[in-house]
Design a protein around this motif. Sequence first.
Motif, PDB file in Angstrom:
ATOM      1  N   PHE A  85       0.839  -1.197   0.000  1.00 12.88           N
ATOM      2  CA  PHE A  85       0.000   0.000   0.000  1.00 12.88           C
ATOM      3  C   PHE A  85       0.877   1.251   0.000  1.00 12.88           C
ATOM      4  N   GLN A  86       1.920   1.258   0.814  1.00 15.12           N
ATOM      5  CA  GLN A  86       2.824   2.403   0.863  1.00 15.12           C
ATOM      6  C   GLN A  86       3.438   2.670  -0.513  1.00 15.12           C
ATOM      7  N   GLU A  87       3.905   1.600  -1.158  1.00 15.25           N
ATOM      8  CA  GLU A  87       4.535   1.747  -2.471  1.00 15.25           C
ATOM      9  C   GLU A  87       3.550   2.281  -3.493  1.00 15.25           C
ATOM     10  N   GLU A  88       2.307   1.808  -3.430  1.00 10.46           N
ATOM     11  CA  GLU A  88       1.299   2.258  -4.389  1.00 10.46           C
ATOM     12  C   GLU A  88       0.930   3.719  -4.147  1.00 10.46           C
ATOM     13  N   LEU A  89       0.868   4.131  -2.870  1.00 16.18           N
ATOM     14  CA  LEU A  89       0.544   5.522  -2.570  1.00 16.18           C
ATOM     15  C   LEU A  89       1.652   6.454  -3.077  1.00 16.18           C
ATOM     16  N   ILE A  90       2.897   6.059  -2.895  1.00 17.90           N
ATOM     17  CA  ILE A  90       4.012   6.851  -3.436  1.00 17.90           C
ATOM     18  C   ILE A  90       3.923   6.891  -4.960  1.00 17.90           C
ATOM     19  N   GLU A  91       3.577   5.759  -5.561  1.00 17.38           N
ATOM     20  CA  GLU A  91       3.502   5.689  -7.022  1.00 17.38           C
ATOM     21  C   GLU A  91       2.408   6.592  -7.588  1.00 17.38           C
ATOM     22  N   VAL A  92       1.210   6.569  -7.009  1.00 15.01           N
ATOM     23  CA  VAL A  92       0.136   7.427  -7.544  1.00 15.01           C
ATOM     24  C   VAL A  92       0.455   8.898  -7.278  1.00 15.01           C
ATOM     25  N   PRO A 152      -4.425  10.752 -10.786  1.00 17.34           N
ATOM     26  CA  PRO A 152      -4.801   9.433 -11.296  1.00 17.34           C
ATOM     27  C   PRO A 152      -6.107   8.935 -10.647  1.00 17.34           C
ATOM     28  N   GLU A 153      -6.766   8.036 -11.305  1.00 13.40           N
ATOM     29  CA  GLU A 153      -8.080   7.594 -10.852  1.00 13.40           C
ATOM     30  C   GLU A 153      -8.054   6.996  -9.452  1.00 13.40           C
ATOM     31  N   LYS A 154      -6.963   6.331  -9.095  1.00 12.43           N
ATOM     32  CA  LYS A 154      -6.870   5.678  -7.780  1.00 12.43           C
ATOM     33  C   LYS A 154      -6.596   6.654  -6.642  1.00 12.43           C
ATOM     34  N   PHE A 155      -6.189   7.870  -6.965  1.00 14.09           N
ATOM     35  CA  PHE A 155      -5.635   8.771  -5.954  1.00 14.09           C
ATOM     36  C   PHE A 155      -6.630   9.041  -4.826  1.00 14.09           C
TER      37      PHE A 155
END
Length: 347
Positions: A85-92, A152-155
């Motif tokens: 989750f942390q990695e995805e939050l940094i990515e978005v 991005p849509e996930k943000f």
Amino acid sequence: MANQESSESKLVAENGDEIPAEYLEKDGLSEAIDIPDTWKDSLLLDLSLLSSSTPASEPEHVKLRSALSEWGCFQIKNHGIESSFQEELIEVSKQFFALASEEKLKYSASDVFLGYGSDNYGKDGQSNWNYRITLVISPDGKRDLQLWPQKPEKFRGMIDEYSKKLLAMTEVIYKAMAKSLNLEQDCFLNHPATQGAIVGRFGYYPRCPCPERVLGVKPHTDGSTMTIVLGDDQVEGLQIKKDDQWYKVPVNPGVLFVNLGDIGEVMTNGVFKAAVHRVVTNSSKGRISVTGFCIPEKKTHIEPLSELVSLHRPQMFKKLNTDEYWKIYYENYPYGKVRKTIDVFRF
């Protein structure tokens, strides 16, 4: 992965190696040193132990008291937020800053400390080398969704989920702080300083051609009760000052950084300290961070917890009005007057 090179800001694209004077530290930056053993031992805490009341947790509460009394900060593991989750939050977050300027500017606000923008104070103040989007993320009723990016849509969904995780984590830490001081466990949770909002700041620090003279964020203490930082696990940037010496905060994947702010220092009558910190730049890589600030309500009066005032430790701070505090904070922050705000309220 977002093409971070394409998101290099106008700071680099327009200026190249010619950096405007308002970004330059006249005397350069004082050196920061590494203390890896300290960060692996006394400044790395286990949230699963801090949330426990068993005898095995007592050494961890002792570490917490020591860290906040001496440093005003610590790193924390086993906090329940998955690395994925942390990695995805940094990515978005990277993807947001890689968007075209026209899209990001949709989320600008008249309040210089909210929405999308940069910490650019012009010739009259020392500007920071960054771009950021700042949002009230908790509670739901205080959110201004017009400032929440649709791309991005996930943000949006990830910000919402992260806010809930932060809220649960801060409750555990406040209770652990009370336990470390042998106080009733909800005393901080019931204090006016903690009855407010969580403000999220998503920051992007572009690569900088002159990192030895340019800061991503100038030295300051936070105007918060407590601050929690999820940093880029590839690039160092955060540094802490203690006893006139700067120390590097190491990259530690999966681990979060926690520091006390001015309001937390007042609340604890100076037993715990607000951490003076800065963010440095990097000549080859940009850096992302996600920061959650626990901010008290407007028009709230804050004073030290009565249990922490005694003949042996008199009240150190006058009753603080949050509106007055923020007025003084905003007047001093662009000029790097690190402790000026809190000193106004000191006896």
